[in-house]
Every structure is written in C-alpha cells, then in structure tokens.
Motif scaffolding. Sequence first.
Motif, PDB file in Angstrom:
ATOM      1  N   LYS A 143      -0.853  10.143  -2.384  1.00 52.40           N
ATOM      2  CA  LYS A 143      -2.164  10.804  -2.416  1.00 52.40           C
ATOM      3  C   LYS A 143      -3.272   9.845  -1.995  1.00 52.40           C
ATOM      4  N   LEU A 144      -3.225   8.610  -2.499  1.00 50.37           N
ATOM      5  CA  LEU A 144      -4.235   7.621  -2.115  1.00 50.37           C
ATOM      6  C   LEU A 144      -4.170   7.306  -0.627  1.00 50.37           C
ATOM      7  N   SER A 145      -2.966   7.178  -0.094  1.00 46.37           N
ATOM      8  CA  SER A 145      -2.817   6.882   1.334  1.00 46.37           C
ATOM      9  C   SER A 145      -3.342   8.041   2.184  1.00 46.37           C
ATOM     10  N   PHE A 146      -3.068   9.271   1.767  1.00 47.08           N
ATOM     11  CA  PHE A 146      -3.529  10.423   2.538  1.00 47.08           C
ATOM     12  C   PHE A 146      -5.046  10.548   2.492  1.00 47.08           C
ATOM     13  N   GLU A 147      -5.650  10.254   1.343  1.00 47.94           N
ATOM     14  CA  GLU A 147      -7.111  10.298   1.231  1.00 47.94           C
ATOM     15  C   GLU A 147      -7.754   9.268   2.167  1.00 47.94           C
ATOM     16  N   TYR A 148      -7.185   8.078   2.242  1.00 47.72           N
ATOM     17  CA  TYR A 148      -7.729   7.055   3.147  1.00 47.72           C
ATOM     18  C   TYR A 148      -7.551   7.501   4.603  1.00 47.72           C
ATOM     19  N   PHE A 149      -6.406   8.096   4.887  1.00 44.23           N
ATOM     20  CA  PHE A 149      -6.120   8.576   6.243  1.00 44.23           C
ATOM     21  C   PHE A 149      -7.168   9.606   6.662  1.00 44.23           C
ATOM     22  N   GLN A 150      -7.519  10.514   5.758  1.00 39.95           N
ATOM     23  CA  GLN A 150      -8.472  11.557   6.092  1.00 39.95           C
ATOM     24  C   GLN A 150      -9.910  11.038   6.155  1.00 39.95           C
ATOM     25  N   LYS A 151     -10.330  10.282   5.139  1.00 40.57           N
ATOM     26  CA  LYS A 151     -11.733   9.902   5.015  1.00 40.57           C
ATOM     27  C   LYS A 151     -12.115   8.697   5.867  1.00 40.57           C
ATOM     28  N   GLU A 152     -11.259   7.720   5.989  1.00 43.51           N
ATOM     29  CA  GLU A 152     -11.600   6.491   6.701  1.00 43.51           C
ATOM     30  C   GLU A 152     -11.032   6.447   8.111  1.00 43.51           C
ATOM     31  N   MET A 153      -9.795   6.853   8.231  1.00 42.97           N
ATOM     32  CA  MET A 153      -9.169   6.778   9.552  1.00 42.97           C
ATOM     33  C   MET A 153      -9.510   8.002  10.395  1.00 42.97           C
ATOM     34  N   ARG A 154      -9.704   9.118   9.736  1.00 38.35           N
ATOM     35  CA  ARG A 154     -10.117  10.354  10.401  1.00 38.35           C
ATOM     36  C   ARG A 154      -9.249  10.683  11.610  1.00 38.35           C
ATOM     37  N   ARG A 155      -7.995  10.679  11.398  1.00 40.25           N
ATOM     38  CA  ARG A 155      -7.028  11.004  12.439  1.00 40.25           C
ATOM     39  C   ARG A 155      -6.513  12.443  12.233  1.00 40.25           C
ATOM     40  N   PRO A 156      -5.970  13.024  13.255  1.00 41.62           N
ATOM     41  CA  PRO A 156      -5.396  14.367  13.116  1.00 41.62           C
ATOM     42  C   PRO A 156      -4.091  14.325  12.319  1.00 41.62           C
ATOM     43  N   LEU A 157      -3.751  15.448  11.687  1.00 42.47           N
ATOM     44  CA  LEU A 157      -2.514  15.519  10.899  1.00 42.47           C
ATOM     45  C   LEU A 157      -1.275  15.272  11.755  1.00 42.47           C
ATOM     46  N   GLN A 158      -1.396  15.614  13.025  1.00 45.63           N
ATOM     47  CA  GLN A 158      -0.228  15.449  13.894  1.00 45.63           C
ATOM     48  C   GLN A 158       0.210  13.990  13.975  1.00 45.63           C
ATOM     49  N   ASP A 159      -0.743  13.055  13.802  1.00 47.13           N
ATOM     50  CA  ASP A 159      -0.365  11.635  13.812  1.00 47.13           C
ATOM     51  C   ASP A 159       0.622  11.332  12.672  1.00 47.13           C
ATOM     52  N   LEU A 160       0.423  11.973  11.523  1.00 42.74           N
ATOM     53  CA  LEU A 160       1.350  11.783  10.409  1.00 42.74           C
ATOM     54  C   LEU A 160       2.676  12.501  10.670  1.00 42.74           C
ATOM     55  N   VAL A 161       2.619  13.624  11.370  1.00 39.16           N
ATOM     56  CA  VAL A 161       3.864  14.323  11.729  1.00 39.16           C
ATOM     57  C   VAL A 161       4.671  13.451  12.680  1.00 39.16           C
ATOM     58  N   ASP A 162       3.978  12.780  13.607  1.00 35.02           N
ATOM     59  CA  ASP A 162       4.677  11.909  14.568  1.00 35.02           C
ATOM     60  C   ASP A 162       5.180  10.620  13.908  1.00 35.02           C
ATOM     61  N   PHE A 163       4.453  10.158  12.884  1.00 35.93           N
ATOM     62  CA  PHE A 163       4.846   8.905  12.228  1.00 35.93           C
ATOM     63  C   PHE A 163       4.707   9.065  10.704  1.00 35.93           C
ATOM     64  N   PRO A 164       5.633   9.826  10.068  1.00 35.28           N
ATOM     65  CA  PRO A 164       5.561  10.037   8.614  1.00 35.28           C
ATOM     66  C   PRO A 164       5.824   8.777   7.808  1.00 35.28           C
ATOM     67  N   ALA A 165       6.382   7.735   8.465  1.00 32.00           N
ATOM     68  CA  ALA A 165       6.628   6.477   7.763  1.00 32.00           C
ATOM     69  C   ALA A 165       5.328   5.804   7.349  1.00 32.00           C
ATOM     70  N   PHE A 166       4.180   6.326   7.803  1.00 29.98           N
ATOM     71  CA  PHE A 166       2.880   5.821   7.371  1.00 29.98           C
ATOM     72  C   PHE A 166       2.809   5.713   5.843  1.00 29.98           C
ATOM     73  N   PHE A 167       3.407   6.691   5.172  1.00 32.66           N
ATOM     74  CA  PHE A 167       3.336   6.692   3.707  1.00 32.66           C
ATOM     75  C   PHE A 167       4.148   5.560   3.069  1.00 32.66           C
ATOM     76  N   THR A 168       5.014   4.924   3.814  1.00 32.38           N
ATOM     77  CA  THR A 168       5.866   3.877   3.246  1.00 32.38           C
ATOM     78  C   THR A 168       5.198   2.498   3.282  1.00 32.38           C
ATOM     79  N   TYR A 169       4.077   2.361   3.974  1.00 29.85           N
ATOM     80  CA  TYR A 169       3.409   1.062   4.076  1.00 29.85           C
ATOM     81  C   TYR A 169       2.379   0.921   2.963  1.00 29.85           C
ATOM     82  N   GLY A 170       2.206  -0.305   2.476  1.00 33.80           N
ATOM     83  CA  GLY A 170       1.241  -0.574   1.428  1.00 33.80           C
ATOM     84  C   GLY A 170      -0.180  -0.337   1.899  1.00 33.80           C
ATOM     85  N   LEU A 171      -0.940   0.429   1.142  1.00 36.69           N
ATOM     86  CA  LEU A 171      -2.300   0.755   1.544  1.00 36.69           C
ATOM     87  C   LEU A 171      -3.184  -0.486   1.574  1.00 36.69           C
ATOM     88  N   GLU A 172      -3.185  -1.262   0.516  1.00 37.43           N
ATOM     89  CA  GLU A 172      -4.057  -2.431   0.417  1.00 37.43           C
ATOM     90  C   GLU A 172      -3.539  -3.614   1.226  1.00 37.43           C
TER      91      GLU A 172
END
Length: 534
Positions: free
Chosen positions: A424-453
């Motif tokens: 949830k924290l990673s997705f919130e940062y993705f939406q608010k700070e990175m402001r990328r389209p959802l499709q980027d996460l569909v193309d690379f779902p491993a984003f959630f496996t990397y440490g946010l900080e």
Amino acid sequence: MKIRFCSGFTKPGFLLVHFEPPSFFSVRSRSLSDSTYGNYKKRPGIGIGTVQCAIANRRFSSRSVDSSPKRERSSRPSSRRDRDKDKGRDSQSLYSRPSLLEMNKEKAANRAKVYEFLRGIGIVPDELDGLELPVTADVMKERVEFLHKLGLTIEDINNYPLVLGCSVKKNMVPVLDYLGKLGVRKSTFAEFLRRYPQVLHASVVIDLAPVVKYLQGLDIKPSDVPRVLERYPEVLGFKLEGTMSTSVAYLVGIGVARREIGGVLTRYPEILGMRVARIIKPLVEYLENLGIPRLAVARLIEKRPHILGFELDDTVKPNVQILQDFDVRETSLPSIIAQYPEIIGIDLKPKLETQKKLLCSAIDLNPEDLGSLIERMPQFVSLSESPMLKHIDFLTKCGFSIDQTREMVIGCPQVLALNLGIMKLSFEYFQKEMRRPLQDLVDFPAFFTYGLESTVKPRHKKIIKKGIKCSLAWMLNCSDEKFEQRMSYDTIDIEEVESDPSSFDMSTLMQPEREEESDSEYEEEENDDDEEFA
C-alpha cells in the motif's frame, strides 16, 4: 568298683599317653605289664578305663565308668537313643530346605500372579516369557505406576512390553537422571520413551555417554545435544563407527562444508541414521541428473538438510513428474527445486489442483499458465487461499482490471504473498510522487518487491534530477553500481535488456560465503518442567 587302666603325665608341648589294656588281654608277659605299662592288676569282667592325656599344658581325662555288667547294659541303649536322635536331627536339617522342584513351582506361581495382575490392567504379557520380572505383583505394580508417571500409557507399554523388564532403581532412574542432566526436558520423556524405549535397557557409562561425546565431536554444541536427542532419540542406539560416521563422511565428500556439519546435524539429526548407499547417495545423484550441480546440492543440504529425508521413489520422482504434468518446463526444474526444495517432498498434486481452481475462479487464469507461475515462484504452491484472495482484492481496488491483475500475477507471483501494508505504501508513492500510469505496474509488477526507502525513492529522485524518462524496469532491475553507470549516460536511445527479475541464478546458490548462524538453532524455551529428573 572303679578301675583306672592307664595313667599319663604331661610336659609342655609334649603328649604322652600310657594305655593299659583290659583284663582279658594276656598278662603273662611281665615285660609288657610291669616294666613297660606300669602297675597292672587283673580284674574280673570287662572294664572301661580312664585315659589321661595332656596337650600344651592342658590335662584331659576320661570319666571312670563302673565295670559292673548292670551299668554296662543300661548304658548301651542310652547311647543308641542318643545316636538315633542325632541322626534324626541331621536328617531333619538336610531335608528342611526346599527342593529345586518346589522352588520352581513357587516361582511359577508367583509369575502367574504377576501375569494375572498385568492382564487385569490391560497389558498382554505374552512376550514376557523368559524375561526376568519382579517376584511379586506388588513390585510389578510399582514399576507400572512409575511408567505411568513418566507419561506412558497402557498402549505404549503394550507396544514395547519388554520395558517391564527394566528395574526402576537399576535401569530407569539412572538413565532418566543422565538425560535430565544433559538437558533433555522432563516434559519430553514420554515421547522420548515412546520412540526409543530401548534406552531404558542401556548402560549410562557403556552405551549413552560415548554417543553423546561422539555427537559433540561432530561440532554439535553441548547446548544443542539435548534437543538433538529429543528430536532423534534413536541415535543413542547407533554404533559410533557405523552409519553415523559414513553418512557424515559422504556429505563432506560431496562438498558440504566441514564447519557446517554441526549445524546440519543439529537441524536434522536423522541423517546420522541414514545409509549412504540406500538413501543419501541415490537422492544426490538424482538431483544432479536433473541439472543441479553437485556443489549446489551440497549447499541445499547445508540450508535445508531435511530434504535428505524425502523418499526418492515414493515422493521425489512422482512430484517431478507432476510438475511437468502442470506445464512446468523440464529446463526449469533445477531452478524450481533450488529455490524451493520442499516442492519435491510435499503432497504436491492436491495443492496444485487447489491453487489452479482458486486462480481460475478469481482471475480467470488459463490452466496452461500455471506452469509459468510455478517457474517464477515455486513457493506459490504452498500459499493459503485467504491471503491470496486479499492480495487480489487489493490490486483490483487499486484500479487494475481482472485481465491486468492476471497478467501481474503471472508475471510476478510474489504480489500474492508480499506484505500488504508495504504494498500500500509503495502504491501510494507510485501514484502521488511518481505519477506514472497503472500500465507501468502491469508491465513491471516486480516494482512491489523493491524496498521503498532503500531503492525506489533514492533512484526516482536521481531520475527526476537527471531529467531522464525511463521504464520502471530500467530504473529498478539492476544493481546499485549498474544504476550509477546509467546515470552517467547523456541520453537513453534504447532500453537495456535485463534478465527477468524473478528468475533464479543457480550460481548464487553455489557461493561459498554464508551468513553467520546463531549460536543455537533452537530457541530457549521457558518451561517449569525443564528440571532435572530426581
């Protein structure tokens, strides 16, 4: 009238007896009667004389007996009666002890009473014939009650009735006291004896102490020895130079580090009872034939020694075939087993059937895609239904469609098992700070496996500062050193192709460097029952 027929005199340390024959001897030879034997006077009848003698300054003399016929006749019956009485006393003392036959009868009667007692409480004594048992039923009762106090039931005793041949004081107490002093918890005695009741027949000095010393010689820490015995009490019955030594030698021979042997045996002491030719070697060779290098097998044993307990013909080979039946590629089998060795030892088919049914229902998974999902994350087969459904629900609430969610699950099955709070924290940062389209996460779902900080935020800030536009994979799927090199590029004309982040590199398993393990593989447990047996 009393007659003395002989006389004597004494001298210290010297014996001299003069004997004068009775009157019926001839007395014509005066040389014998006068000169040699002293004064002699003939008397009618037969007389019994008195003999006087002296030995070492002590004088003895026989009583004078009346020579009259009347006294003589009366004395004879009396002496016969005395002899008969003495004979009777001797006869009575000889036969007053019970005969061997009587002793055997008494022993059989006592044993019958012991058997009767045992049958009365539900114990079948058929196997006890020839075994030395308590003489009385009362003693046997005390023995049974002692076993009950240890936690053994009537069923346990019937499973090994020979335990009734062990004396409480001579066998049971010394053995249990020794185990208690080693650190074996009193609360485990019942299970210990159920698994290895023969320990009660053992000698502490001859049988048990040498095995404990041998275990310590294999680098098993003294503090871990009691837990090893609790987990595998049968080890106390093994010969030191038998199976134990050969199994350890084989493991070292295939590449298991000598310094790791203590930890391996502590976590899975059953290895000490495994025969190399029948169990260990065939499994190792089978894994090699699947494509896992021998050194990698050795590392797997170091990390998960329990895999040596998997039945090769009954479990391992059938599970490998099941994986192929579920569309897992043969070339992927080595990496699957290396990542999750348990997959070849569990009841695999029912688990795969359950997971396929769940995902087909939740995200319309194509059954043919299940193999690809297993290749990326073998641990998926053991995930519980409830957590998976929660993760799927989270993704759909983030705005992903069923098709997108299915694509993400197939591409990175880890999204079904990650910590939901972190996701949830990673997705919130993705939406608010990175402001990328959802499709980027569909193309690379491993984003959630990397440490946010530790990874996502620092790299994203550098990307923004540099003014580079790139994919999530280009930004994240590389080492820190590689990322710094990319930051030195003036422009990015094409995307650099990286390997699938979910793929497994076999070479990483074969690295000799290992993390330091804790001093003990077992957590300290506070238990009031962990006291020495008294």
